[in-house]
Design an enzyme around this catalytic site. Structure first.
Site, PDB file in Angstrom:
ATOM      1  N   GLU A 306       0.827  -1.216   0.000  1.00 35.43           N
ATOM      2  CA  GLU A 306       0.000   0.000   0.000  1.00 35.43           C
ATOM      3  C   GLU A 306       0.857   1.261   0.000  1.00 35.43           C
ATOM      4  O   GLU A 306       1.913   1.312   0.617  1.00 35.43           O
ATOM      5  CB  GLU A 306      -0.898  -0.003   1.245  1.00 35.43           C
ATOM      6  CG  GLU A 306      -1.726   1.258   1.418  1.00 35.43           C
ATOM      7  CD  GLU A 306      -2.339   1.379   2.806  1.00 35.43           C
ATOM      8  OE1 GLU A 306      -3.246   2.221   2.964  1.00 35.43           O
ATOM      9  OE2 GLU A 306      -1.911   0.657   3.720  1.00 35.43           O
ATOM     10  N   LYS A 371      -9.795   3.055  -2.871  1.00 37.22           N
ATOM     11  CA  LYS A 371     -10.265   2.570  -1.576  1.00 37.22           C
ATOM     12  C   LYS A 371     -11.623   3.166  -1.231  1.00 37.22           C
ATOM     13  O   LYS A 371     -11.852   4.371  -1.372  1.00 37.22           O
ATOM     14  CB  LYS A 371      -9.242   2.912  -0.493  1.00 37.22           C
ATOM     15  CG  LYS A 371      -9.525   2.290   0.859  1.00 37.22           C
ATOM     16  CD  LYS A 371      -8.388   2.584   1.832  1.00 37.22           C
ATOM     17  CE  LYS A 371      -8.605   1.910   3.176  1.00 37.22           C
ATOM     18  NZ  LYS A 371      -7.510   2.219   4.130  1.00 37.22           N
ATOM     19  N   CYS A 426      -5.496  -2.007   2.963  1.00 43.52           N
ATOM     20  CA  CYS A 426      -5.338  -1.852   4.411  1.00 43.52           C
ATOM     21  C   CYS A 426      -6.510  -2.476   5.148  1.00 43.52           C
ATOM     22  O   CYS A 426      -6.859  -3.623   4.932  1.00 43.52           O
ATOM     23  CB  CYS A 426      -5.149  -0.374   4.755  1.00 43.52           C
ATOM     24  SG  CYS A 426      -4.707  -0.049   6.476  1.00 43.52           S
TER      25      CYS A 426
END
Length: 551
Positions: A306, A371, A426
């Site tokens: 990430e 995301k 994440c």
């Protein structure tokens, strides 16, 4: 009960057979600060059942005193609502102990840039647990509302706390981290039931199994004392038996012509986002990724973690050219990277997204996933709060004006040479039932993350365990790339095929396990939880006798 009377109760008996009933009496009769201290201690012990410790008996040592404390709240005060208030307070203190002991490692993030954020460390280490504790406070009060003097109070407790855990996972963007179901969700055999009922189903079972031994010391007859613990033991054996049956002896088959290389750079967080280190970071990534693989076979897919760069990759032609030069013909790079839209008219800068980007051997970005589920206070702040902290000279964790923007909806990521991908960035991987997008079912879960914020604490282990459980719930393999670890390949049964430990630099060269058929949970997970809770509620409200404890 006075301290003298408690002492007499202990001295009138001898051995374990006498001490244990005295402990039960201590829980049911404690008042004042002793009651709240016992609740905090019981909650804190429960954190030992979570990763990386996985000490399952800690669940019993945490939940059994909670039952005894709630027993003591049955006739508290003169008001008909007083017992509910006491139960809610017990739940808050229990939850505060549980969350402080289980989430203390969040404080490490405030020390990465201590000059900027050390002042806020108490708010993360104590403030967040204080807020999260309101969920078990509600759960204890709900359990007390349905309380019965017999073994069915274990069901009341499991019902109330499971509802509270579901709410914790969904309200205010949700935070299901360390849900007690993870006590069962980290053992290979026990976790298999997640394919049927998911994390919240395991949570209900964890409450039932962990709390059942409480009636051994409070039942009036042998049958009353032993029925619930015997059923709990049988349930635990049944879960293990199902897991033993479900997990095949042979290793999972692999997808042909797919060779993965996961790069774990192990960069410290304070260096990772420093723009002055951009060239050194890029050289480090390229050097690690170019190491020869087993048998000299080149990877078809290289995966980086990430937010890999302290710059915008899609606006850096030189870096894209370096990536193109790294890749063999027909291979691709999959990497975390921040990206920015073009600014709209009247705007100085565009919107920023935490993304996964796919780059081919010509240095061209082929696709991107943005995301959806951002970390509150880490990746974004409400605009009022963001303006306020900047006005006093402070800033949020992310070095981006205004923080990240969330994508509108979850999208399946198309990557050349791979089956459809359920991409997660994440902590998106901690949310059960939210991995898949609408449309055709994907064939793997991709999780890129950066847990360097939390160093060598329980945090990264807990994060990996939760991502691993998603593979079992959905029947999908998991491919995970983490900056400092834990990077891994996990098959659809939760078996770790390959793994790079925490705080180790290196690469994983491996194949991709094939997908399994859709699980029961994947097809009807939310329905199964609803049915379980409805049946539980019916058992609690039907045929309530004269000892019903509705206020």
């Amino acid at each position: 009960m006075s301290l003298l009377a408690k002492r007499d109760a202990l001295t009138e008996t001898s051995g374990i057979a006498g001490i244990l009933p005295a402990l039960a009496a201590l829980g049911t009769r404690s008042r004042g600060w002793r009651r709240w201290l016992m609740a905090v201690a019981a909650g804190a012990v429960g954190a030992l059942a979570m990763p990386p410790f996985g000490f399952l008996p800690a669940l019993v040592l945490s939940l059994v005193p909670a039952i005894w404390l709630l027993d003591g709240a049955m006739k508290e005060g003169s008001s008909r609502w007083a017992p509910l208030k006491v139960a809610a307070l017990l739940g808050w203190f229990w939850g505060f102990g549980y969350f402080v002991a289980g989430l203390w490692w969040l404080g490490a993030a405030f020390l990465v840039e201590a000059d900027q954020f050390a002042w806020a460390m108490p708010f993360g280490v104590l403030g967040l647990p204080a807020l999260l504790a309101f969920f078990p406070a509600f759960g204890f009060a709900l359990a007390r509302l349905l309380w019965l003097p017999d073994a069915r109070r274990i069901l009341a407790f499991a019902f109330g706390l499971t509802v509270a855990e579901w709410l914790r996972g969904h309200l205010f963007t949700g935070f299901p981290w360390n849900s007690p179901g993870m006590a069962l969700g980290q053992n290979l055999w026990l976790m298999q039931s997640a394919s049927l009922v998911g994390l919240y189903g395991l949570t209900f079972l964890s409450f039932c199994i962990g709390a059942a031994p409480a009636v051994l010391l409070t039942g009036q007859t042998a049958r009353a004392r032993w029925t619930a613990p015997a059923l709990a033991a049988a349930m635990l054996v049944g879960l293990a038996g199902f897991g033993f049956w479900r997990v095949p002896v042979e290793a999972s088959a692999t997808v042909p012509d797919v060779r993965l290389r996961i790069m774990q750079p192990n960069l410290p967080q304070d260096a990772k986002f420093n723009p002055r280190n951009r060239d050194a970071i890029m050289r480090h990534y390229l050097s690690l990724s170019a190491r020869p693989g087993p048998n000299g076979a080149a990877p078809t897919h290289i995966i980086w973690p990430e937010s890999a760069f302290p710059f915008l990759l899609h606006r850096d032609p030189a870096s894209l050219a370096q990536i193109g030069a790294l890749l063999e013909s027909g291979s691709v790079l999959i990497t975390g990277a921040a990206r920015m839209d073009d600014p709209l008219p009247g705007e100085a800068v565009g919107k920023f997204y935490n993304a996964i980007q796919v780059v081919d051997d010509r240095g061209t970005i082929l696709g991107s996933y943005d995301k959806v589920h951002l970390v509150p206070f880490g990746e974004y702040l409400p605009k009022v709060l963001d303006t306020l902290i900047r006005a006093v000279g402070l800033r949020q964790f992310v070095h981006i004006p205004g923080g990240f923007e969330p994508a509108e909806k979850r999208m399946t990521l198309a990557i050349p040479g791979l089956p459809p991908v359920a991409a997660t960035i994440c902590y998106e991987a901690i949310f059960p039932g939210e991995i898949l997008s609408d449309g055709p079912r994907p064939d793997l879960i991709l999780n890129v993350t950066n847990d360097a914020w939390f160093g060598e604490t329980p945090g990264p282990y807990q994060h990996f365990a939760q991502a691993r459980l998603r593979a079992v719930e959905e029947g999908l393999p998991l491919v995970r790339a983490a900056n400092t670890g834990i990077s891994a390949i996990v098959d659809p049964f939760g078996r770790i095929v390959e793994e790079l430990p925490l705080s180790v630099e290196g690469t994983l060269n491996t194949t991709l396990p094939v997908v399994e058929p859709a699980t029961v949970y994947s097809k009807s997970g939310k329905f199964s939880l609803t049915v379980t809770l409805v049946i539980c509620l019916m058992l609690l409200v039907v045929r309530r006798g004269p000892h019903s404890t509705f206020p």
